[in-house]
Design a protein around this motif. Sequence first.
Motif, PDB file in Angstrom:
ATOM      1  N   UNK A  27       0.806  -1.223   0.000  1.00 49.65           N
ATOM      2  CA  UNK A  27       0.000   0.000   0.000  1.00 49.65           C
ATOM      3  C   UNK A  27       0.841   1.276   0.000  1.00 49.65           C
ATOM      4  N   UNK A  28       1.814   1.360   0.905  1.00 53.22           N
ATOM      5  CA  UNK A  28       2.607   2.592   0.993  1.00 53.22           C
ATOM      6  C   UNK A  28       3.400   2.857  -0.284  1.00 53.22           C
ATOM      7  N   UNK A  29       4.144   1.892  -0.821  1.00 47.61           N
ATOM      8  CA  UNK A  29       4.872   2.172  -2.061  1.00 47.61           C
ATOM      9  C   UNK A  29       3.961   2.440  -3.254  1.00 47.61           C
ATOM     10  N   UNK A  30       2.772   1.831  -3.282  1.00 46.77           N
ATOM     11  CA  UNK A  30       1.844   2.148  -4.367  1.00 46.77           C
ATOM     12  C   UNK A  30       1.360   3.579  -4.258  1.00 46.77           C
ATOM     13  N   UNK A  31       1.093   4.024  -3.035  1.00 50.65           N
ATOM     14  CA  UNK A  31       0.665   5.413  -2.867  1.00 50.65           C
ATOM     15  C   UNK A  31       1.804   6.373  -3.183  1.00 50.65           C
ATOM     16  N   UNK A  32       3.026   5.961  -2.876  1.00 54.44           N
ATOM     17  CA  UNK A  32       4.184   6.782  -3.252  1.00 54.44           C
ATOM     18  C   UNK A  32       4.188   7.002  -4.759  1.00 54.44           C
ATOM     19  N   UNK A  33       3.952   5.948  -5.511  1.00 52.36           N
ATOM     20  CA  UNK A  33       3.953   6.051  -6.969  1.00 52.36           C
ATOM     21  C   UNK A  33       2.870   7.006  -7.459  1.00 52.36           C
ATOM     22  N   UNK A  34       1.676   6.887  -6.911  1.00 49.80           N
ATOM     23  CA  UNK A  34       0.576   7.771  -7.313  1.00 49.80           C
ATOM     24  C   UNK A  34       0.899   9.223  -6.953  1.00 49.80           C
ATOM     25  N   UNK A  35       1.413   9.429  -5.758  1.00 53.08           N
ATOM     26  CA  UNK A  35       1.731  10.778  -5.280  1.00 53.08           C
ATOM     27  C   UNK A  35       2.853  11.396  -6.091  1.00 53.08           C
ATOM     28  N   UNK A  36       3.874  10.623  -6.364  1.00 55.99           N
ATOM     29  CA  UNK A  36       5.023  11.132  -7.115  1.00 55.99           C
ATOM     30  C   UNK A  36       4.698  11.365  -8.581  1.00 55.99           C
ATOM     31  N   UNK A  37       3.743  10.611  -9.090  1.00 55.88           N
ATOM     32  CA  UNK A  37       3.314  10.837 -10.465  1.00 55.88           C
ATOM     33  C   UNK A  37       2.725  12.233 -10.610  1.00 55.88           C
ATOM     34  N   UNK A  38       1.916  12.623  -9.645  1.00 52.31           N
ATOM     35  CA  UNK A  38       1.351  13.977  -9.655  1.00 52.31           C
ATOM     36  C   UNK A  38       2.441  15.014  -9.402  1.00 52.31           C
ATOM     37  N   UNK A  39       3.383  14.694  -8.534  1.00 54.07           N
ATOM     38  CA  UNK A  39       4.483  15.614  -8.260  1.00 54.07           C
ATOM     39  C   UNK A  39       5.282  15.896  -9.531  1.00 54.07           C
ATOM     40  N   UNK A  40       5.440  14.877 -10.365  1.00 51.20           N
ATOM     41  CA  UNK A  40       6.188  15.066 -11.608  1.00 51.20           C
ATOM     42  C   UNK A  40       5.458  16.041 -12.529  1.00 51.20           C
ATOM     43  N   UNK A  41       4.139  16.006 -12.495  1.00 55.59           N
ATOM     44  CA  UNK A  41       3.361  16.955 -13.296  1.00 55.59           C
ATOM     45  C   UNK A  41       3.576  18.380 -12.791  1.00 55.59           C
TER      46      UNK A  41
END
Length: 207
Positions: A114-128
């Motif tokens: 759960x935590x690493x998956x949320x990291x991916x979602x959060x960082x994807x938006x951060x990249x935008x």
Amino acid sequence: MERLTDRSCGDFAQVLASKESVPGGGGAAALAGALGVALCQMAGNFTLGKKKYADVQEDIERNLNEAETLRIRLVDLVEEDAKAFFPLSKAYSIPKDDPNREKILEEATLNACKAPMEMLETLSRAMELLEEMLSIGTKMLVSDVGCGAILCKAAMESAAMNVFINTGSLKDREMANRLETRADELLEVSTRKADRIACEVTRQIRK
């Protein structure tokens, strides 16, 4: 109990280097991502109030507000990733002849994703947000935006590894495939963005 992220940078690095189980790669990934987002905010804060960038002030403020939320969340995910490790570690120590072992281990393994998956979602938006900041932020801090993108890219790749190490042992292969597919999608899109940002930054600073 003291939060891992309340420690000094030196203390955090020291415990990361030790034989302590946490923090590990997941926590390091979340922290690296938080630093990448912070660099986006740094560029935005140095752009606020500048007459030269008067026409993008509202965009800068919006970007900063969202980045603040993402950065705080990533710091929290350092702790959440660590907390998910202990039930998983305990599950592996259950005797193999225990009839409940497989169920407990499956639940703990899924929870650890759960935590690493949320990291991916959060960082994807951060990249935008970093991509946007490159185009609207002060050119004086363009290298910081580039560094932020590279940190977030590394954080995403690291988070993905922490997903895959767990999905590999899930008995529910349908769930494992869903998680892996989503992780791959997020990585593919954001890696391309990070590379574009890095190339553009390099082009601008190496004239």
